[in-house]
Scaffold this active site. Sequence first.
Site, PDB file in Angstrom:
ATOM      1  N   ARG A  54       0.725  -1.309   0.109  1.00 28.53           N
ATOM      2  CA  ARG A  54      -0.070   0.048   0.105  1.00 28.53           C
ATOM      3  C   ARG A  54       0.920   1.366  -0.160  1.00 28.53           C
ATOM      4  O   ARG A  54       0.404   2.340  -0.711  1.00 28.53           O
ATOM      5  CB  ARG A  54      -1.010  -0.125   1.141  1.00 28.53           C
ATOM      6  CG  ARG A  54      -2.157  -1.041   1.175  1.00 28.53           C
ATOM      7  CD  ARG A  54      -3.178  -0.717   2.430  1.00 28.53           C
ATOM      8  NE  ARG A  54      -2.343  -0.771   3.729  1.00 28.53           N
ATOM      9  CZ  ARG A  54      -1.873   0.110   4.598  1.00 28.53           C
ATOM     10  NH1 ARG A  54      -2.359   1.611   4.056  1.00 28.53           N
ATOM     11  NH2 ARG A  54      -1.479  -0.089   5.537  1.00 28.53           N
ATOM     12  N   SER A  58       9.036 -13.976  -1.046  1.00 27.72           N
ATOM     13  CA  SER A  58       8.020 -14.431  -0.384  1.00 27.72           C
ATOM     14  C   SER A  58       8.414 -15.843  -0.078  1.00 27.72           C
ATOM     15  O   SER A  58       8.964 -16.513  -0.967  1.00 27.72           O
ATOM     16  CB  SER A  58       6.837 -14.261  -0.744  1.00 27.72           C
ATOM     17  OG  SER A  58       5.651 -14.600   0.079  1.00 27.72           O
ATOM     18  N   ARG A  59       7.967 -16.453   0.952  1.00 27.53           N
ATOM     19  CA  ARG A  59       8.010 -17.853   1.010  1.00 27.53           C
ATOM     20  C   ARG A  59       6.914 -18.558   0.141  1.00 27.53           C
ATOM     21  O   ARG A  59       6.866 -19.802  -0.171  1.00 27.53           O
ATOM     22  CB  ARG A  59       7.755 -18.319   2.626  1.00 27.53           C
ATOM     23  CG  ARG A  59       8.684 -18.092   3.373  1.00 27.53           C
ATOM     24  CD  ARG A  59       8.338 -18.489   4.995  1.00 27.53           C
ATOM     25  NE  ARG A  59       7.287 -17.375   5.286  1.00 27.53           N
ATOM     26  CZ  ARG A  59       6.777 -17.465   6.706  1.00 27.53           C
ATOM     27  NH1 ARG A  59       7.447 -18.110   7.533  1.00 27.53           N
ATOM     28  NH2 ARG A  59       5.864 -16.722   6.899  1.00 27.53           N
ATOM     29  N   TYR A  82      13.508 -16.432   1.403  1.00 29.68           N
ATOM     30  CA  TYR A  82      14.154 -15.102   1.822  1.00 29.68           C
ATOM     31  C   TYR A  82      15.630 -15.357   1.688  1.00 29.68           C
ATOM     32  O   TYR A  82      16.315 -14.261   1.547  1.00 29.68           O
ATOM     33  CB  TYR A  82      13.959 -14.808   3.359  1.00 29.68           C
ATOM     34  CG  TYR A  82      12.464 -14.527   3.683  1.00 29.68           C
ATOM     35  CD1 TYR A  82      11.537 -13.924   2.820  1.00 29.68           C
ATOM     36  CD2 TYR A  82      11.753 -14.930   4.894  1.00 29.68           C
ATOM     37  CE1 TYR A  82      10.052 -13.747   3.046  1.00 29.68           C
ATOM     38  CE2 TYR A  82      10.528 -14.634   5.138  1.00 29.68           C
ATOM     39  CZ  TYR A  82       9.802 -14.265   4.184  1.00 29.68           C
ATOM     40  OH  TYR A  82       8.095 -14.048   4.564  1.00 29.68           O
ATOM     41  N   LYS A  92       8.737  -0.623  11.608  1.00 24.62           N
ATOM     42  CA  LYS A  92       8.795  -0.321  13.111  1.00 24.62           C
ATOM     43  C   LYS A  92       8.238  -1.173  13.967  1.00 24.62           C
ATOM     44  O   LYS A  92       7.000  -1.813  13.484  1.00 24.62           O
ATOM     45  CB  LYS A  92       8.896   1.249  13.130  1.00 24.62           C
ATOM     46  CG  LYS A  92       7.279   1.527  12.812  1.00 24.62           C
ATOM     47  CD  LYS A  92       6.912   1.468  11.470  1.00 24.62           C
ATOM     48  CE  LYS A  92       5.696   1.625  11.150  1.00 24.62           C
ATOM     49  NZ  LYS A  92       4.993   1.606   9.979  1.00 24.62           N
ATOM     50  N   ARG A 125      -1.258  -9.521  13.901  1.00 24.77           N
ATOM     51  CA  ARG A 125      -1.261  -8.744  15.066  1.00 24.77           C
ATOM     52  C   ARG A 125      -1.890  -9.345  16.213  1.00 24.77           C
ATOM     53  O   ARG A 125      -1.835  -8.904  17.433  1.00 24.77           O
ATOM     54  CB  ARG A 125      -1.928  -7.278  14.537  1.00 24.77           C
ATOM     55  CG  ARG A 125      -1.136  -6.640  13.743  1.00 24.77           C
ATOM     56  CD  ARG A 125      -1.935  -5.483  13.176  1.00 24.77           C
ATOM     57  NE  ARG A 125      -1.182  -4.737  12.123  1.00 24.77           N
ATOM     58  CZ  ARG A 125      -1.253  -5.079  10.628  1.00 24.77           C
ATOM     59  NH1 ARG A 125      -2.125  -6.118  10.557  1.00 24.77           N
ATOM     60  NH2 ARG A 125      -0.737  -4.108   9.883  1.00 24.77           N
TER      61      ARG A 125
END
Length: 332
Positions: A25, A44-45, A65, A104, A172
């Site tokens: 994005r 990407s995996r 990776y 971050k 998350r």
Amino acid sequence: MSSTREGRGAPVRLGVLGCADIAWRRVLPAVATTPSVRLVAVASRDAAKAERFADRFGGAAVTGYENLLAREDLDAVYVPLPVALRHEWVGRALAAGLHVLSEKPLTTGSGPSAELLAEAERRDLTVMENFAFRYHRQHHELRRLVAEGAIGHPRALMCEFGVPRRAPGDIRHDPALGGGALLDVGVYPLALAQFLWGGGLRVGGAVLERGEETGVDVRGGALLSAPDGGTAQAGFGFGLHYRNEYTVWGESGTLRLDRAFTPPETLRPTLELRTGSTAEDLPLEPDHQFRNLLDAFADGVRGTAPVDTSPVLELAGLVDRVRRSAAEAAAV
């Protein structure tokens, strides 16, 4: 590979470790319009994810990776992996001689972050956190007005960053991946307090509310104090009406900024200045914080303007202290 490999002034050749939403994005669209960096490969995996990103943004699609880190045509990598995976993969990127732009925070705590920064210094490599807001002119203008006395001596900062409820399968919510509101949105008000108040912030108290099903923190708040006596109140969380704004409260007025952390590059920000009985809206020019950050990263890679990493360790220590304070409050 040192900063001389890519040649001073040449675009920094960038690889991407992970196909995260923030990369899709915000960051890679900015890379596409920033001459100081050039996308070379995306890893990407999942091969299909890498292909999807490469189809949109260019560069090679890489599965795995470690295969991206083995390439010989990179100067740096951008790492938008979940926070609990960053210590390993930022470390592996540094071991491969690559500069790193990391999402971050850099890691989940001060110990792992200090380890990575020491390794980067030993190898003469740049590590930068992707706190793009620090590179938007609106915050620098607000800080200038405060320094010039527009609101008198500043005494308090109130900052909130909250987002709607995350989907059940969102990373998350996964404690193994470093999930939780503190490391996702809570670090923004903490980093802003550092940006405006400077270092040496102390934690006067903190609360973290944990989700019953996931065990990660979903909402929280912290009260901070600066060496000069100023205070900062930080509120953050998931499952809230979207909000990201802050107010600096001084002895003779206030300055308020909305859409503080996520302004689109087309937005003309407005600083709201209130002094006495008067209110004034101060219009600012649009700015592209992600392009500005990428330029600063490229300067760090080239060695033309070294990146200051002290805020990384200061923030990591502040996150640790917020956690300890919240744990102490919960135990009472």
